[in-house]
Design a protein around this motif. Structure first.
Motif, short mmCIF file in Angstrom:
data_model
loop_
_atom_site.label_atom_id
_atom_site.label_comp_id
_atom_site.label_asym_id
_atom_site.label_seq_id
_atom_site.Cartn_x
_atom_site.Cartn_y
_atom_site.Cartn_z
N VAL A 131 4.41 -4.15 5.70
CA VAL A 131 4.79 -3.83 7.08
C VAL A 131 4.61 -5.10 7.91
N PRO A 132 5.70 -5.65 8.46
CA PRO A 132 5.53 -6.82 9.33
C PRO A 132 4.98 -6.40 10.68
N VAL A 133 3.96 -7.09 11.15
CA VAL A 133 3.31 -6.73 12.41
C VAL A 133 3.13 -8.01 13.24
N GLN A 141 4.54 -12.97 13.07
CA GLN A 141 4.47 -11.77 12.22
C GLN A 141 3.61 -12.01 10.99
N LEU A 142 2.66 -11.10 10.80
CA LEU A 142 1.91 -11.10 9.55
C LEU A 142 2.37 -9.91 8.73
N ALA A 143 1.86 -9.77 7.52
CA ALA A 143 2.30 -8.65 6.66
C ALA A 143 1.10 -7.80 6.26
N MET A 144 1.21 -6.49 6.55
CA MET A 144 0.15 -5.55 6.16
C MET A 144 0.58 -4.82 4.88
N THR A 145 -0.40 -4.39 4.10
CA THR A 145 -0.11 -3.55 2.94
C THR A 145 -0.89 -2.23 3.10
N PRO A 146 -0.37 -1.14 2.56
CA PRO A 146 -1.04 0.15 2.75
C PRO A 146 -2.44 0.19 2.13
#
Ligand SMILES: Cc1cc2nc3c(=O)[nH]c(=O)nc-3n(C[C@H](O)[C@H](O)[C@H](O)COP(=O)(O)OP(=O)(O)OC[C@H]3O[C@@H](n4cnc5c(N)ncnc54)[C@H](O)[C@@H]3O)c2cc1C
Length: 443
Positions: free
Chosen positions: A269-271, A357-362
């Motif tokens: 998820v880009p945040v 933008q950083l990237a989150m993982t579930p």
């Protein structure tokens, strides 16, 4: 010319169209010059192509070039254009889950290696900076994780106990000591990890690009990859101005991942995360703000991160608008929060505001995948990628050089795309608002 049936070839949307200039930020305004990285022109062969010139791609390319591989890095914009040139500059140790949880999730062997790898990542980063003499204001002054709620303070104490049990260089600071380390009475408990620190991230990205080139890699800016195709056991990487044919392709596109490979974009998820920075502060003001000069991040519903740089500017970061910003006004609430922590800041001049933008993982772990022969993808650092992505470059280089997946200090997993992916971003925005509300209400 390559013949055969491509197993995948998808025209890319997004960064492919035209080179985007570096967005305004404190770092863009103060960094040393970028090394020349002209676009790729024409068709060439290499051992390995790396897509994306952030810390992941550049560290991977450097480690591979040091091993003697013929490496080409292709970046849509300029090296450091993504999160790597815009982040908080905090060189933080560890993974989001605590060491005990990591070992419970992955078992004592792999879990233990993951803990040593991730909590050792700042040392790996500072050592690489020393080895290549990268001028980036690197300072190993420690990392503080600070809690202002009793529940989070309990979590900080748990982390400290686990770190001390493993011989990590951590200290637990209870209320008074936490106040002395931070210059505010807000925090109930703080864990200090002496291995962490800070740096100027754009200078670091540019220095990594320079080091990779000195080691023998080619680095091309303004070169968006538009398609990947595999034929006759090799990859063909297409860009608007040329192609590279190679045995191995590495995707290090993190929060800017497009559609080059099926389902990869939907696996993270880009945040957007935002930062505001002051002009250099007078000595009388800055003296009592985090006087140990360790970086600080909060345990909270929404993470706020702070540091004082080597020119006495205060930087405060956290979640903000989920669109690009270029001034401090859209994150005025972060500025008000800094003033609440240190009232002496009331007259400070806030001159920069930016985001990326950083990237989150579930599952909160970074993800490394090998979805096809000769293809490696690595992303999803969940906002702590400065040290982790640098260290991961060494692991990716080992994997690309033939070390089996089981020998890597992070699990190599299948790509798992998230169902209802487009709703995650809306969910993140809702969480930001909810987190802010809860913090405001002191819940
Ligand atoms: C505002 C902010 C603050 C942060 N603060 C911290 C912090 O203080 N500490 C910390 O540890 N982490 C922090 N992070 C996270 C950290 O910055 C990232 O985890 C890290 O930089 C990821 O590096 P990367 O190389 O994987 O990705 P990026 O640096 O984002 O690089 C990806 C690159 O891929 C390129 N690209 C994408 N598609 C293509 C294509 N098709 N062809 C060619 N190139 C392509 C992009 O242009 C981009 O340059 C922060 C992030 C942000 C945004």
């Amino acid at each position: 010319m390559l013949t055969g049936i491509p197993i995948f070839c998808k025209p890319q949307k997004g960064p492919a169209s035209s080179m985007q200039p570096l967005p305004p930020s404190l770092y863009a305004a103060t960094a040393g010059p970028a090394p020349p990285t002209p676009p790729l022109v024409g068709d060439r062969k290499a051992d390995i192509v790396v897509v994306g010139a952030g810390f992941t791609g550049l560290s991977t390319a450097l480690h591979l070039a040091e091993r003697g591989a013929d490496v080409v890095v292709v970046e849509a914009n300029e090296p450091g254009w993504g999160a790597s040139g815009r982040n908080g500059g905090q060189v933080n140790p560890g993974l989001k889950p605590d060491p005990d949880e990591v070992e419970a999730d992955f078992g004592p062997d792999l879990g233990g290696r993951m803990v040593r790898f991730a909590w050792g990542a700042p040392e790996t980063t500072f050592a690489l900076i020393r080895r290549w003499q990268i001028a980036c204001d690197a300072r190993q002054g420690g990392t503080l994780r600070a809690a202002y709620r009793p529940t989070h303070a309990a979590g900080v104490r748990r982390s400290a106990e686990q770190g001390i049990r493993r011989g990590l260089p951590v200290t637990l600071l209870e209320r008074d000591a936490a106040g002395e380390a931070t210059g505010t009475d807000r925090y109930l408990a703080v864990i200090r990890d002496a291995s962490g620190g800070d740096l100027q991230p754009l200078d670091y990205a540019r220095g990594l690009a320079r080091a990779a080139m000195q080691a023998g890699a080619a680095v091309h800016g303004g070169t968006p990859v538009t398609a990947l195709a595999r034929a006759e056991g090799r990859w063909r990487v297409a860009t608007p101005t040329g192609t590279v044919t190679a045995e191995t392709v590495i995707l290090g596109t993190n929060g800017y991942t497009g559609d080059l490979w099926p389902s990869l974009r939907r696996s993270v998820v880009p945040v957007f995360s935002s930062i505001a920075a002051t002009a250099p502060l007078p000595e009388a003001v800055v003296r009592n703000i985090m006087p140990m000069r360790s970086s600080l991040y909060e345990s909270g519903h929404i993470t706020v991160y702070l540091r004082v740089d080597q020119q006495n500017r205060l930087l405060i970061g956290g979640r903000g608008p989920q669109r690009p910003i270029a001034a401090p006004s859209p994150v005025a609430y972060l500025i008000r929060y800094a003033e609440r922590l240190w009232p002496a800041l009331n007259d400070a001049d806030w001159v920069h505001g930016w985001n990326g933008q950083l990237a989150m993982t579930p599952d909160h772990y970074p993800h490394i995948h090998q979805p096809a022969p000769g293809l490696i993808c690595c992303m999803g650092y969940n906002g702590r990628g400065v040290a982790l992505s640098t260290a991961m470059g060494g692991e990716i280089a080992r994997l690309a050089s033939g070390t089996p997946a089981e020998g890597i200090d992070m699990p190599v997993t299948p790509i798992r795309s998230m169902p209802f992916h487009s709703f995650w971003r809306i969910g993140v925005a809702a969480k930001v608002v909810q987190g802010r509300l809860r913090d405001r209400l002191g819940l």
